[in-house]
Motif scaffolding. Structure first.
Motif, PDB file in Angstrom:
ATOM      1  N   LEU A  42     -32.779  16.158  -1.581  1.00 25.53           N
ATOM      2  CA  LEU A  42     -31.896  17.252  -1.991  1.00 25.53           C
ATOM      3  C   LEU A  42     -30.814  17.539  -0.957  1.00 25.53           C
ATOM      4  O   LEU A  42     -29.628  17.665  -1.294  1.00 25.53           O
ATOM      5  N   ALA A  43     -31.220  17.663   0.311  1.00 24.04           N
ATOM      6  CA  ALA A  43     -30.228  18.006   1.330  1.00 24.04           C
ATOM      7  C   ALA A  43     -29.186  16.915   1.471  1.00 24.04           C
ATOM      8  O   ALA A  43     -27.975  17.195   1.559  1.00 24.04           O
ATOM      9  N   GLN A  44     -29.628  15.665   1.504  1.00 25.88           N
ATOM     10  CA  GLN A  44     -28.673  14.566   1.606  1.00 25.88           C
ATOM     11  C   GLN A  44     -27.794  14.498   0.359  1.00 25.88           C
ATOM     12  O   GLN A  44     -26.582  14.260   0.442  1.00 25.88           O
ATOM     13  N   GLY A  45     -28.431  14.726  -0.796  1.00 28.21           N
ATOM     14  CA  GLY A  45     -27.650  14.694  -2.032  1.00 28.21           C
ATOM     15  C   GLY A  45     -26.623  15.815  -2.095  1.00 28.21           C
ATOM     16  O   GLY A  45     -25.468  15.601  -2.493  1.00 28.21           O
ATOM     17  N   LEU A  46     -27.036  17.019  -1.707  1.00 28.78           N
ATOM     18  CA  LEU A  46     -26.090  18.142  -1.702  1.00 28.78           C
ATOM     19  C   LEU A  46     -24.956  17.910  -0.715  1.00 28.78           C
ATOM     20  O   LEU A  46     -23.805  18.294  -0.968  1.00 28.78           O
ATOM     21  N   SER A  47     -25.282  17.283   0.415  1.00 28.34           N
ATOM     22  CA  SER A  47     -24.223  16.968   1.376  1.00 28.34           C
ATOM     23  C   SER A  47     -23.229  15.978   0.776  1.00 28.34           C
ATOM     24  O   SER A  47     -22.009  16.122   0.950  1.00 28.34           O
ATOM     25  N   SER A  48     -23.743  14.998   0.046  1.00 25.64           N
ATOM     26  CA  SER A  48     -22.850  14.037  -0.614  1.00 25.64           C
ATOM     27  C   SER A  48     -21.987  14.720  -1.663  1.00 25.64           C
ATOM     28  O   SER A  48     -20.781  14.448  -1.788  1.00 25.64           O
ATOM     29  N   ILE A  49     -22.611  15.630  -2.434  1.00 28.98           N
ATOM     30  CA  ILE A  49     -21.837  16.367  -3.445  1.00 28.98           C
ATOM     31  C   ILE A  49     -20.727  17.171  -2.788  1.00 28.98           C
ATOM     32  O   ILE A  49     -19.587  17.230  -3.279  1.00 28.98           O
ATOM     33  N   GLN A  50     -21.058  17.789  -1.648  1.00 29.97           N
ATOM     34  CA  GLN A  50     -20.044  18.565  -0.933  1.00 29.97           C
ATOM     35  C   GLN A  50     -18.883  17.685  -0.493  1.00 29.97           C
ATOM     36  O   GLN A  50     -17.709  18.064  -0.646  1.00 29.97           O
ATOM     37  N   LEU A  51     -19.185  16.518   0.029  1.00 32.91           N
ATOM     38  CA  LEU A  51     -18.122  15.613   0.466  1.00 32.91           C
ATOM     39  C   LEU A  51     -17.282  15.143  -0.713  1.00 32.91           C
ATOM     40  O   LEU A  51     -16.039  15.054  -0.627  1.00 32.91           O
ATOM     41  N   LEU A  52     -17.948  14.833  -1.846  1.00 27.52           N
ATOM     42  CA  LEU A  52     -17.206  14.385  -3.024  1.00 27.52           C
ATOM     43  C   LEU A  52     -16.287  15.481  -3.558  1.00 27.52           C
ATOM     44  O   LEU A  52     -15.123  15.226  -3.913  1.00 27.52           O
ATOM     45  N   LEU A  53     -16.804  16.717  -3.629  1.00 26.89           N
ATOM     46  CA  LEU A  53     -15.973  17.815  -4.138  1.00 26.89           C
ATOM     47  C   LEU A  53     -14.844  18.153  -3.177  1.00 26.89           C
ATOM     48  O   LEU A  53     -13.739  18.538  -3.600  1.00 26.89           O
ATOM     49  N   ARG A  54     -15.103  18.006  -1.875  1.00 25.71           N
ATOM     50  CA  ARG A  54     -14.038  18.247  -0.903  1.00 25.71           C
ATOM     51  C   ARG A  54     -12.932  17.206  -1.058  1.00 25.71           C
ATOM     52  O   ARG A  54     -11.727  17.533  -1.009  1.00 25.71           O
ATOM     53  N   ALA A  55     -13.353  15.949  -1.287  1.00 26.27           N
ATOM     54  CA  ALA A  55     -12.348  14.897  -1.506  1.00 26.27           C
ATOM     55  C   ALA A  55     -11.589  15.136  -2.800  1.00 26.27           C
ATOM     56  O   ALA A  55     -10.363  14.899  -2.876  1.00 26.27           O
ATOM     57  N   ALA A  56     -12.293  15.613  -3.833  1.00 22.37           N
ATOM     58  CA  ALA A  56     -11.606  15.912  -5.093  1.00 22.37           C
ATOM     59  C   ALA A  56     -10.597  17.033  -4.917  1.00 22.37           C
ATOM     60  O   ALA A  56      -9.489  16.993  -5.496  1.00 22.37           O
ATOM     61  N   THR A  57     -10.935  18.020  -4.108  1.00 18.81           N
ATOM     62  CA  THR A  57     -10.006  19.118  -3.858  1.00 18.81           C
ATOM     63  C   THR A  57      -8.754  18.620  -3.150  1.00 18.81           C
ATOM     64  O   THR A  57      -7.623  19.025  -3.482  1.00 18.81           O
ATOM     65  N   ARG A  58      -8.963  17.745  -2.165  1.00 23.56           N
ATOM     66  CA  ARG A  58      -7.794  17.200  -1.460  1.00 23.56           C
ATOM     67  C   ARG A  58      -6.907  16.381  -2.403  1.00 23.56           C
ATOM     68  O   ARG A  58      -5.684  16.330  -2.240  1.00 23.56           O
ATOM     69  N   SER A  59      -7.529  15.736  -3.410  1.00 22.57           N
ATOM     70  CA  SER A  59      -6.737  14.949  -4.360  1.00 22.57           C
ATOM     71  C   SER A  59      -5.853  15.822  -5.227  1.00 22.57           C
ATOM     72  O   SER A  59      -4.906  15.316  -5.859  1.00 22.57           O
ATOM     73  N   LEU A  60      -6.112  17.126  -5.287  1.00 22.95           N
ATOM     74  CA  LEU A  60      -5.316  18.039  -6.110  1.00 22.95           C
ATOM     75  C   LEU A  60      -4.348  18.880  -5.282  1.00 22.95           C
ATOM     76  O   LEU A  60      -3.655  19.743  -5.832  1.00 22.95           O
ATOM     77  N   GLU A  61      -4.291  18.641  -3.964  1.00 21.45           N
ATOM     78  CA  GLU A  61      -3.365  19.413  -3.122  1.00 21.45           C
ATOM     79  C   GLU A  61      -1.963  18.821  -3.225  1.00 21.45           C
ATOM     80  O   GLU A  61      -1.791  17.604  -3.036  1.00 21.45           O
ATOM     81  N   PRO A  62      -0.967  19.662  -3.521  1.00 19.29           N
ATOM     82  CA  PRO A  62       0.411  19.151  -3.701  1.00 19.29           C
ATOM     83  C   PRO A  62       0.936  18.437  -2.470  1.00 19.29           C
ATOM     84  O   PRO A  62       1.634  17.415  -2.593  1.00 19.29           O
ATOM     85  N   GLU A  63       0.646  18.986  -1.275  1.00 19.66           N
ATOM     86  CA  GLU A  63       1.198  18.355  -0.077  1.00 19.66           C
ATOM     87  C   GLU A  63       0.625  16.961   0.163  1.00 19.66           C
ATOM     88  O   GLU A  63       1.201  16.164   0.901  1.00 19.66           O
ATOM     89  N   ARG A  64      -0.528  16.640  -0.427  1.00 20.55           N
ATOM     90  CA  ARG A  64      -1.121  15.314  -0.286  1.00 20.55           C
ATOM     91  C   ARG A  64      -0.779  14.420  -1.478  1.00 20.55           C
ATOM     92  O   ARG A  64      -1.151  13.240  -1.481  1.00 20.55           O
ATOM     93  N   GLY A  65      -0.190  15.015  -2.468  1.00 18.41           N
ATOM     94  CA  GLY A  65       0.119  14.239  -3.658  1.00 18.41           C
ATOM     95  C   GLY A  65      -0.996  14.387  -4.680  1.00 18.41           C
ATOM     96  O   GLY A  65      -2.108  13.938  -4.441  1.00 18.41           O
ATOM     97  N   VAL A  66      -0.689  15.027  -5.810  1.00 24.83           N
ATOM     98  CA  VAL A  66      -1.701  15.288  -6.823  1.00 24.83           C
ATOM     99  C   VAL A  66      -2.113  13.986  -7.498  1.00 24.83           C
ATOM    100  O   VAL A  66      -1.250  13.201  -7.933  1.00 24.83           O
ATOM    101  N   ASP A  67      -3.434  13.769  -7.551  1.00 24.73           N
ATOM    102  CA  ASP A  67      -3.969  12.554  -8.192  1.00 24.73           C
ATOM    103  C   ASP A  67      -5.114  12.980  -9.123  1.00 24.73           C
ATOM    104  O   ASP A  67      -6.297  12.911  -8.762  1.00 24.73           O
ATOM    105  N   PRO A  68      -4.784  13.469 -10.338  1.00 26.80           N
ATOM    106  CA  PRO A  68      -5.835  13.970 -11.247  1.00 26.80           C
ATOM    107  C   PRO A  68      -6.886  12.921 -11.576  1.00 26.80           C
ATOM    108  O   PRO A  68      -8.075  13.233 -11.706  1.00 26.80           O
ATOM    109  N   GLY A  69      -6.485  11.668 -11.691  1.00 21.32           N
ATOM    110  CA  GLY A  69      -7.455  10.632 -12.035  1.00 21.32           C
ATOM    111  C   GLY A  69      -8.518  10.478 -10.959  1.00 21.32           C
ATOM    112  O   GLY A  69      -9.718  10.391 -11.250  1.00 21.32           O
ATOM    113  N   ARG A  70      -8.095  10.426  -9.686  1.00 16.99           N
ATOM    114  CA  ARG A  70      -9.062  10.296  -8.591  1.00 16.99           C
ATOM    115  C   ARG A  70      -9.948  11.538  -8.519  1.00 16.99           C
ATOM    116  O   ARG A  70     -11.170  11.444  -8.308  1.00 16.99           O
TER     117      ARG A  70
END
Length: 436
Positions: A217-245
């Motif tokens: 669970l802890a390792q899985g939740l940590s992975s989920i956190q990293l994935l969601l953080r990366a998804a958030t960065r993919s939607l930041e305008p200054e980084r370039g919005v990438d809805p598909g990623r």
């Protein structure tokens, strides 16, 4: 005889104080009846003989009976050694007076022997019995105007019988009491052992759940956190919005959450991981490397060396969990650019090695001289388990975990099991699990 033994300190037989040895009810009432019968006998013989002193026999017999009755029923005599000694002195004085007028009073020496051993310390009681025996012999000889062997043998034999009876009973009671105490101590020890085993079982189950939570669970939740953080960065305008990623990362996080829920249900029911239920250990390790590569973006290669081998399910679970924990630390903390997982089958052992090229760390032995237990390259691990969890899993099944790392030189984790100890039959013999 008093209703209860006095509280006077007394010698002990095998650790049991004599003043605490209870008098059997039958013996107590037997002495009472014997005293009354002997007093009646003395009175009847005196009256029947018509001797000039028969009125004094009646009076003194009554006095002895009264003194005896008062002491036998007095709680003070039962509780106070001093009162018991005074009562015995008055009783013996009254008896001596009766013995001066009636030769039949000599028979009262027999119940007096019981009283003396019961109410006095052993040494004093034996000395008093000797005095009463001599007095009885002398009194009877005085009435008969002669001394014969029979006059001596009778009281001496009676004293010997009483001493043997009382001391034998005290020894038997002491042995019984010591045995009772031993049984009580044994029951207490068994209760304490059962309580300790319950506590140990609770701690073991608590450790198992903590380890499973950390490795799943802890390792899985940590992975989920990293994935969601990366998804958030993919939607930041200054980084370039990438809805598909972002959509792909969220879908991976959802899939990871689904797998973690399934794993939680499995370890609560103490079941094997789903990957092992669907394939072999090597297949599960291969998929783990592929999944880690796709989710973390770090190339993770799997290598299998040696022929296929059948291992007990608990060993396969431990190896898979160790690999999951090690790769999780690699992706989250080591800043590695690649990692390799190697499963090796040798003639006498099997080993699993997880090596990365990350920043490494300086192992610091704990108080027992073991490797660090932080479980990550930078000294931080989810829940603080890390290497402790891996080492615990290996040690429970007879394995050995080794860690090699230096700052800037990556980290290598190796776990090794002897094949004779991890074969399915051997594990079943230890009740660690069934064979595959």
């Amino acid at each position: 005889m008093s209703a209860h033994p006095p509280a006077a300190p007394d010698p002990a037989v095998d650790g049991v104080p004599l003043d605490r040895v209870p008098v059997p009810t039958a013996l107590r009432w037997g002495v009472h009846v014997l005293v009354v019968a002997l007093l009646v006998l003395a009175v009847m013989r005196g009256v029947a003989a018509g001797t000039p002193g028969w009125p004094m026999v009646v009076i003194l017999a009554g006095l002895v009976g009264v003194v005896y009755a008062v002491g036998a029923g007095s709680p003070r005599v039962s509780r106070s050694p001093r009162a018991a000694r005074i009562w015995l002195a008055l009783l013996l004085v009254a008896w001596l007076a009766l013995l001066a007028f009636s030769p039949e009073a000599v028979y009262l020496a027999f119940p007096w022997f019981f009283l003396l051993l019961h109410l006095l310390p052993r040494r004093a009681g034996l000395l008093a019995i000797g005095v009463v025996t001599v007095t009885a012999v002398a009194g009877f000889a005085w009435h008969q105007r002669t001394l014969t062997a029979a006059m001596v043998i009778g009281p001496v034999l009676g004293a010997g019988v009483v001493i043997a009876t009382v001391l034998g009973y005290q020894a038997l009671y002491a042995e019984s009491e010591n045995r009772r105490r031993l049984i009580v101590e044994l029951d207490r020890a068994q209760s304490e052992l059962a309580a300790a085993e319950r506590r140990a079982g609770m701690m073991a189950e608590r450790e198992r759940l903590a380890r499973e939570i950390h490795d799943t669970l802890a390792q899985g939740l940590s992975s989920i956190q990293l994935l969601l953080r990366a998804a958030t960065r993919s939607l930041e305008p200054e980084r370039g919005v990438d809805p598909g990623r972002a959509r792909d990362l969220v879908e991976q996080a959802r899939h990871e959450a689904h797998e973690n829920l399934a794993e939680a249900r499995r370890f609560v029911r103490a079941l094997a991981p789903g990957d092992l239920e669907q394939s072999t250990l090597t297949g599960a390790l291969q998929r783990l490397c592929e999944t880690t590569t796709s989710r973390a973006g770090i190339p993770v290669s799997f290598h299998e060396v040696g022929p296929p081998v059948a291992l007990a399910t608990p060993v396969e679970v431990a190896l898979l969990r160790i690999a999951q924990a090690a790769l999780s630390n690699t992706t989250q903390h080591a800043r590695a650019t690649r990692a390799d997982v190697t499963f090796t089958v040798m003639d006498g052992a099997v080993s699993l090695d997880i090596v990365d090229d990350g920043i490494g760390f300086a192992p610091r032995p704990d108080a027992a001289g073991r490797e660090p237990i932080d479980g990550s390259s930078d000294g931080s691990s989810v829940g603080g388990f890390g290497l402790r969890s891996m080492a615990s899993r290996a040690a429970e099944l007879g394995g050995l975990l080794a860690v090699e790392s230096q700052p800037g030189s990556g980290t290598a984790i190796s776990v090794r099991f002897e094949r004779a100890a991890v074969a399915p039959a051997a594990a079943a013999h230890r009740e660690a699990g069934g064979s595959r």
